[in-house]
Design an enzyme around this catalytic site. Sequence first.
Site, PDB file in Angstrom:
ATOM      1  N   LYS A   1      32.094  46.237  42.207  1.00 48.10           N
ATOM      2  CA  LYS A   1      32.141  46.926  40.786  1.00 48.10           C
ATOM      3  C   LYS A   1      30.673  48.358  41.278  1.00 48.10           C
ATOM      4  O   LYS A   1      31.834  49.553  40.400  1.00 48.10           O
ATOM      5  CB  LYS A   1      31.032  46.527  40.226  1.00 48.10           C
ATOM      6  CG  LYS A   1      30.903  45.173  39.929  1.00 48.10           C
ATOM      7  CD  LYS A   1      31.849  45.563  38.440  1.00 48.10           C
ATOM      8  CE  LYS A   1      32.585  44.025  37.903  1.00 48.10           C
ATOM      9  NZ  LYS A   1      34.173  44.139  37.274  1.00 48.10           N
TER      10      LYS A   1
ATOM     11  N   ILE B   1      24.650  38.514  31.512  1.00 46.41           N
ATOM     12  CA  ILE B   1      25.456  38.693  30.580  1.00 46.41           C
ATOM     13  C   ILE B   1      25.612  36.997  30.416  1.00 46.41           C
ATOM     14  O   ILE B   1      25.216  36.507  31.536  1.00 46.41           O
ATOM     15  CB  ILE B   1      26.993  38.966  29.658  1.00 46.41           C
ATOM     16  CG1 ILE B   1      26.564  40.224  29.624  1.00 46.41           C
ATOM     17  CG2 ILE B   1      26.797  38.847  28.375  1.00 46.41           C
ATOM     18  CD1 ILE B   1      28.087  40.930  30.264  1.00 46.41           C
TER      19      ILE B   1
ATOM     20  N   LEU C   1      32.798  38.653  27.860  1.00 43.30           N
ATOM     21  CA  LEU C   1      33.338  39.606  27.317  1.00 43.30           C
ATOM     22  C   LEU C   1      34.553  40.145  27.243  1.00 43.30           C
ATOM     23  O   LEU C   1      34.325  41.525  25.971  1.00 43.30           O
ATOM     24  CB  LEU C   1      32.384  40.195  28.514  1.00 43.30           C
ATOM     25  CG  LEU C   1      32.480  41.752  28.338  1.00 43.30           C
ATOM     26  CD1 LEU C   1      31.394  41.625  27.289  1.00 43.30           C
ATOM     27  CD2 LEU C   1      31.256  41.945  29.992  1.00 43.30           C
TER      28      LEU C   1
ATOM     29  N   THR D   1      27.899  34.015  30.027  1.00 45.80           N
ATOM     30  CA  THR D   1      29.018  34.540  29.662  1.00 45.80           C
ATOM     31  C   THR D   1      29.500  32.892  30.589  1.00 45.80           C
ATOM     32  O   THR D   1      28.837  32.535  31.765  1.00 45.80           O
ATOM     33  CB  THR D   1      30.072  35.472  30.042  1.00 45.80           C
ATOM     34  OG1 THR D   1      29.976  35.306  31.635  1.00 45.80           O
ATOM     35  CG2 THR D   1      29.250  36.417  29.827  1.00 45.80           C
TER      36      THR D   1
ATOM     37  N   TYR E   1      31.148  40.977  45.371  1.00 47.29           N
ATOM     38  CA  TYR E   1      31.594  41.449  43.713  1.00 47.29           C
ATOM     39  C   TYR E   1      30.688  42.692  43.227  1.00 47.29           C
ATOM     40  O   TYR E   1      31.349  43.378  42.536  1.00 47.29           O
ATOM     41  CB  TYR E   1      30.950  40.309  43.111  1.00 47.29           C
ATOM     42  CG  TYR E   1      31.195  40.287  41.501  1.00 47.29           C
ATOM     43  CD1 TYR E   1      31.710  40.322  40.885  1.00 47.29           C
ATOM     44  CD2 TYR E   1      29.526  41.308  41.077  1.00 47.29           C
ATOM     45  CE1 TYR E   1      31.794  41.246  39.178  1.00 47.29           C
ATOM     46  CE2 TYR E   1      28.962  41.200  39.757  1.00 47.29           C
ATOM     47  CZ  TYR E   1      30.323  41.367  39.349  1.00 47.29           C
ATOM     48  OH  TYR E   1      30.383  41.168  37.310  1.00 47.29           O
TER      49      TYR E   1
ATOM     50  N   ASP F   1      48.520  38.432  35.220  1.00 49.78           N
ATOM     51  CA  ASP F   1      47.578  38.099  36.296  1.00 49.78           C
ATOM     52  C   ASP F   1      48.144  39.825  36.504  1.00 49.78           C
ATOM     53  O   ASP F   1      48.646  39.685  36.738  1.00 49.78           O
ATOM     54  CB  ASP F   1      47.923  37.153  37.214  1.00 49.78           C
ATOM     55  CG  ASP F   1      47.101  37.224  38.314  1.00 49.78           C
ATOM     56  OD1 ASP F   1      46.657  37.860  38.741  1.00 49.78           O
ATOM     57  OD2 ASP F   1      47.248  36.297  38.603  1.00 49.78           O
TER      58      ASP F   1
END
Length: 334
Positions: A236, A271, A88, A273, A232, A137
Amino acid sequence: MSVCPKAIRGLARARPAASLPIRAAYSGRSIAATSLNASAPSLHTRQQSTTSAKGLPPKDVNKPDRKRFADFEVAGKVFIVTGGARGLGLTLAEGLAEAGGKVYCLDRQPEPDEHYAEAKGRLLPEWGGELHYRQQDITDTQHLDELVTQIAEENGRLDGVIAAAGVQKVKPALDWTPEEVEQMLKVNYTGLFMTATSAARQMMRFKNRGSICFIASMSGQVANKGLLCPVYNSSKAAVVQLARNLAMEWSRVREDGTGGIRVNCISPGHIVTPMVLKNFEEVPGLKEKWESENMMGRLSTPEEFKGAAIYLLSNASSFMTGSNIVVDGGHTAW
C-alpha cells in the site's frame, strides 16, 4: 478609508441622486444609495421580457438553471471499479451510480455476492446511473486490457477508474516465502498498475481527461498494532508512491489533446468489510484494540468513503492530482 463630508455634498450637487447609485465609505461604515430611477425595469422584469421575446415561458429568477453541486455530478460518464463484487469496491461503485455514472464492476468472482443485487435495487431510474458486472482477475493483465478496451469502445469514452482490488494476509515476516510475496504484490501492486495503464491508454485514445483513484490504506503510512501483515502494508505504501509518479506523467495536457489524467489515492482506516471480519476471526480482541486506537473510538463502514470517491472522480477535484486523502478517524493523527 474616510471621505470628506464636503466632497460627498459636492458630488451630490453635481450628480442628482436619481441618476446613478452612489457608494461611499465613511468612518468605517458602509453607506449605500440606490438608484431612484423608477422608469428602469427591475432585473426580474428585464429577464421576463427577454425570455418572452424568444417565445419561451418567463424564467423564475429564484430557480437558476444550474444544478446544485453540479461539479459533483457524473451523469453520462463511464467508470470502472475493480474489486467491485463486494465490500468497499461495490459501495464506491454504487456511490458513482447514485451520482449518475455508468459503472462497470470488475472482480475475479464468477458472480458478485448478494449485496450487488441489493445495490442495483437501490438505484432509482431518475438518477440515471447504472451498475454492470464483469468477471475479471486483474492479475490476468492481457484480458484485463482487452476488457478495459472493450468497455471504452462500447461507450466511446472512459472517464474514471477506482482500483480497489486487493488481498491481505496475516503472517509474521519470518514465515513468508518469495512465492507468497510475489503473489500478493501481483494483485496489490502489479494488477493495480496495469489497471491504471490500461485505463489511461483508453482515456488518451478518446481524449477523456479522466481521473484514476487508487484505494491505498493508512497501513501504507503506519504499522498496524496487533496485525502482522508486512507485505500488505508495504504494497500500500508502494501504491501511494505510484500515484504520485503516474500523476506527474499523465496530468499535463499535451499538444495533441491527450493527457489531463489525474491520479490520486484514498487511504482508508479500519473498515468493517469481509476481509477485515476475517482478521477479527484470526486475531481475538483485534476489533476492540482497533476501536481504541483512533480518535473516534469506532471502526468505519464502507459507506463513509463514498463522498471522497465521488469528489476525486468528479470535476469537484479538478485541480487535485498526486495526492493521498487519508480517511482514518484520526488514527494516524496522534
